[in-house]
Design an enzyme around this catalytic site. Sequence first.
Site, mmCIF file in Angstrom:
data_model
loop_
_atom_site.group_PDB
_atom_site.id
_atom_site.type_symbol
_atom_site.label_atom_id
_atom_site.label_comp_id
_atom_site.label_asym_id
_atom_site.label_seq_id
_atom_site.Cartn_x
_atom_site.Cartn_y
_atom_site.Cartn_z
ATOM 1 N N HIS A 107 0.928 -1.135 0.045
ATOM 2 C CA HIS A 107 0.133 0.030 0.011
ATOM 3 C C HIS A 107 0.830 1.183 0.057
ATOM 4 O O HIS A 107 2.136 1.083 0.623
ATOM 5 C CB HIS A 107 -0.856 0.197 1.121
ATOM 6 C CG HIS A 107 -1.723 -1.159 1.619
ATOM 7 N ND1 HIS A 107 -1.392 -2.162 2.136
ATOM 8 C CD2 HIS A 107 -3.123 -0.881 1.314
ATOM 9 C CE1 HIS A 107 -2.385 -2.964 2.407
ATOM 10 N NE2 HIS A 107 -3.529 -2.373 1.697
ATOM 11 N N ASP A 110 2.511 2.077 3.246
ATOM 12 C CA ASP A 110 3.233 1.051 3.721
ATOM 13 C C ASP A 110 4.857 1.155 3.604
ATOM 14 O O ASP A 110 5.407 1.210 4.413
ATOM 15 C CB ASP A 110 3.144 -0.290 3.423
ATOM 16 C CG ASP A 110 1.745 -0.891 3.514
ATOM 17 O OD1 ASP A 110 1.268 -0.500 4.292
ATOM 18 O OD2 ASP A 110 1.388 -1.804 2.425
ATOM 19 N N GLU A 238 -10.417 -7.055 -4.953
ATOM 20 C CA GLU A 238 -10.334 -8.069 -3.866
ATOM 21 C C GLU A 238 -11.575 -8.162 -2.808
ATOM 22 O O GLU A 238 -11.936 -7.506 -2.108
ATOM 23 C CB GLU A 238 -9.009 -7.908 -2.942
ATOM 24 C CG GLU A 238 -8.765 -8.835 -1.899
ATOM 25 C CD GLU A 238 -7.583 -8.371 -0.916
ATOM 26 O OE1 GLU A 238 -6.447 -7.850 -1.599
ATOM 27 O OE2 GLU A 238 -7.585 -8.722 0.039
ATOM 28 N N GLU A 274 -8.640 -13.886 -1.335
ATOM 29 C CA GLU A 274 -8.131 -14.105 -0.095
ATOM 30 C C GLU A 274 -8.783 -15.119 0.370
ATOM 31 O O GLU A 274 -9.980 -15.032 0.560
ATOM 32 C CB GLU A 274 -8.073 -12.819 0.436
ATOM 33 C CG GLU A 274 -7.180 -12.921 1.885
ATOM 34 C CD GLU A 274 -6.534 -11.694 2.395
ATOM 35 O OE1 GLU A 274 -6.469 -10.735 1.640
ATOM 36 O OE2 GLU A 274 -6.946 -11.806 3.977
ATOM 37 N N HIS A 277 -10.983 -14.148 3.483
ATOM 38 C CA HIS A 277 -12.365 -13.443 3.185
ATOM 39 C C HIS A 277 -13.228 -14.424 2.649
ATOM 40 O O HIS A 277 -14.414 -14.160 2.709
ATOM 41 C CB HIS A 277 -11.822 -12.716 2.152
ATOM 42 C CG HIS A 277 -10.781 -11.478 2.426
ATOM 43 N ND1 HIS A 277 -10.441 -10.185 1.546
ATOM 44 C CD2 HIS A 277 -10.450 -11.073 3.468
ATOM 45 C CE1 HIS A 277 -9.493 -9.549 2.157
ATOM 46 N NE2 HIS A 277 -9.403 -10.131 3.389
ATOM 47 N N ASP A 302 -4.400 -13.937 -2.586
ATOM 48 C CA ASP A 302 -3.832 -13.511 -1.289
ATOM 49 C C ASP A 302 -4.022 -14.553 -0.453
ATOM 50 O O ASP A 302 -5.086 -15.079 -0.106
ATOM 51 C CB ASP A 302 -4.548 -12.305 -0.693
ATOM 52 C CG ASP A 302 -4.252 -10.873 -0.873
ATOM 53 O OD1 ASP A 302 -3.339 -10.754 -1.888
ATOM 54 O OD2 ASP A 302 -4.476 -9.917 -0.385
ATOM 55 N N ASP A 313 -10.934 -12.102 10.630
ATOM 56 C CA ASP A 313 -9.914 -12.046 9.798
ATOM 57 C C ASP A 313 -8.571 -12.370 10.263
ATOM 58 O O ASP A 313 -7.763 -11.276 10.720
ATOM 59 C CB ASP A 313 -10.035 -10.703 8.861
ATOM 60 C CG ASP A 313 -9.225 -11.038 7.413
ATOM 61 O OD1 ASP A 313 -8.775 -12.190 7.172
ATOM 62 O OD2 ASP A 313 -9.005 -9.904 6.978
ATOM 63 N N ASP A 315 -6.025 -13.964 9.306
ATOM 64 C CA ASP A 315 -4.770 -13.710 8.468
ATOM 65 C C ASP A 315 -3.633 -14.689 8.981
ATOM 66 O O ASP A 315 -2.346 -14.251 8.823
ATOM 67 C CB ASP A 315 -4.361 -12.451 8.323
ATOM 68 C CG ASP A 315 -5.116 -11.569 7.388
ATOM 69 O OD1 ASP A 315 -6.016 -12.006 6.648
ATOM 70 O OD2 ASP A 315 -5.019 -9.983 7.492
ATOM 71 N N ASP A 345 -0.735 -12.561 2.276
ATOM 72 C CA ASP A 345 -1.462 -11.437 3.032
ATOM 73 C C ASP A 345 -1.578 -12.154 4.482
ATOM 74 O O ASP A 345 -2.783 -12.522 4.648
ATOM 75 C CB ASP A 345 -2.685 -11.092 2.135
ATOM 76 C CG ASP A 345 -3.341 -9.550 2.843
ATOM 77 O OD1 ASP A 345 -2.769 -9.314 4.148
ATOM 78 O OD2 ASP A 345 -4.204 -9.266 2.256
HETATM 79 C C1 XUL Z 1 -7.438 -6.753 4.328
HETATM 80 C C2 XUL Z 1 -6.690 -7.137 2.989
HETATM 81 C C3 XUL Z 1 -5.908 -6.119 2.650
HETATM 82 C C4 XUL Z 1 -5.810 -6.091 0.977
HETATM 83 C C5 XUL Z 1 -5.166 -4.825 0.483
HETATM 84 O O1 XUL Z 1 -8.492 -7.855 4.879
HETATM 85 O O2 XUL Z 1 -6.866 -8.035 2.725
HETATM 86 O O3 XUL Z 1 -4.722 -6.160 3.114
HETATM 87 O O4 XUL Z 1 -5.186 -7.359 0.639
HETATM 88 O O5 XUL Z 1 -5.693 -3.774 0.753
HETATM 89 CO CO CO Z 2 -5.640 -9.123 1.072
#
Ligand code: XUL
Ligand code: CO
Length: 443
Positions: A107, A110, A238, A274, A277, A302, A313, A315, A345
């Site tokens: 991003h 970042d 996404e 993702e 998600h 992702d 989430d 992750d 991610d």
């Molecule tokens: C948030 C997510 C983000 C996107 C990029 O859940 O997945 O990090 O991948 O904005």
């Molecule tokens: Co993501």
Amino acid sequence: MAITLGAKEFFPDVSQIQFEGPESDNPLAFRYYNPSQVVAGKTMAEHFKFAVCYWHSFCGEGNDPFGPGTFKFPWMSESDPIARAKLKMDAAFEFITKLGINYYCFHDVDMVDEAPTHKEFQKRLATMVEYAKQKQAESGVKLLWGTANLFSNPRYMNGASTNPDFNVVARAGAQLKDALDATMALDGENYVFWGGREGYMSLLNTDMKMERENLGRFLQMARDYARGQGFKGTFFIEPKPMEPSKHQYDYDAATVIGFIREFGLENDFKINLETNHATLAGHTMEHEIEVAGAAGMLGSIDANRGDYQNAWDTDQFPYNINETVEIMMSFLRHGGLQGGGVNFDAKARRNSTDFIDRFYAHIGGMDTFARALLIAADINENSPIPGMRAERYSTFASGHGLKFHNGEMSLAELAKLGSDNAEPAQISGRQELYENIVNRYIK
Ligand code: XUL
Ligand code: CO
């Protein structure tokens, strides 16, 4: 201004991570990820295009709603934002290179801390883009995709392009244009839109029709601007159903496909799926891959995983072989990714406090995907499953079934066949047999 590249080694205890095969007991080696090994017609490196994400590995300090960060990044003691950002980038490129990964994703915010004014942030970003250009040239690492963080700053609390206040939409536009410019300057292969706050918290104060239309306009403007500047890459949306919004407009793959087509974006946009998600949307990742793949929009992944007991989430890094095998079976069925790659991610847990844990996390994630690819390819090439699937649909391979499938039959014709034929025989779906075969191939 002269730029000193990679002056300091941040991870002297870690050398280049190598493929050592399944029997290796070296925790800093790959057991399955062998980048040059050809599987199902492509090298592993080509199938995956693994990417390190900047935000989890180099920005997130491990804070959660109950406590502050636990990670101590070696560059945090540097007080000047540009000097700090450069040290962080030095560490990032050393990390990415030692893992043998060819891509990264970021991003805008970042790369370097936000600044008091937009113009000041533009300057900071431009400096870091120049630095990243040199780091990329020096290392051969490429940018898989860039994106704008249009959800963290409090100004976006009511959304960015879907904000009820046009002034915030315009501010988001300024950030979007800069992030597109940064991505193009770094030869980014793709550009991602994840709209965490492009949704609503309450319908009582929300004009959903207006907000969705404004989101569509924003994406059309991004496409027109970037194409006008010669950007050849793919745009990805996404999907995520919720969090931080109660409801996000890009709910899941099926919703996003409808949105892409509704706003005439289908020639330029595909989907970045993702795993966590997908599960938040009540789907499996392989379901989402099937939906995107069937629409010709399987762009990028992702990679992460959720937690079966916690509905948020989390992750986490990929780890589950059975699940990843099913993901890779769908992935291969649709010919892999169009333009994108497999971006981690994912974040090391808050109590995994050493930098070495991030090496272990990526090695584990890459090996999980590589092992699952090998198993899925073996299932496709050698198991009875492809034949069983073909047999299951064999009535559509010729004759009336094929005519129906090709849209060459009227309802009157279909009804006559249905009425004249005897009651169809019962045919088992054999789910348990399929499951047993998959488990047999997990070696
Ligand atoms: C948030 C997510 C983000 C996107 C990029 O859940 O997945 O990090 O991948 O904005
Ligand atoms: Co993501």
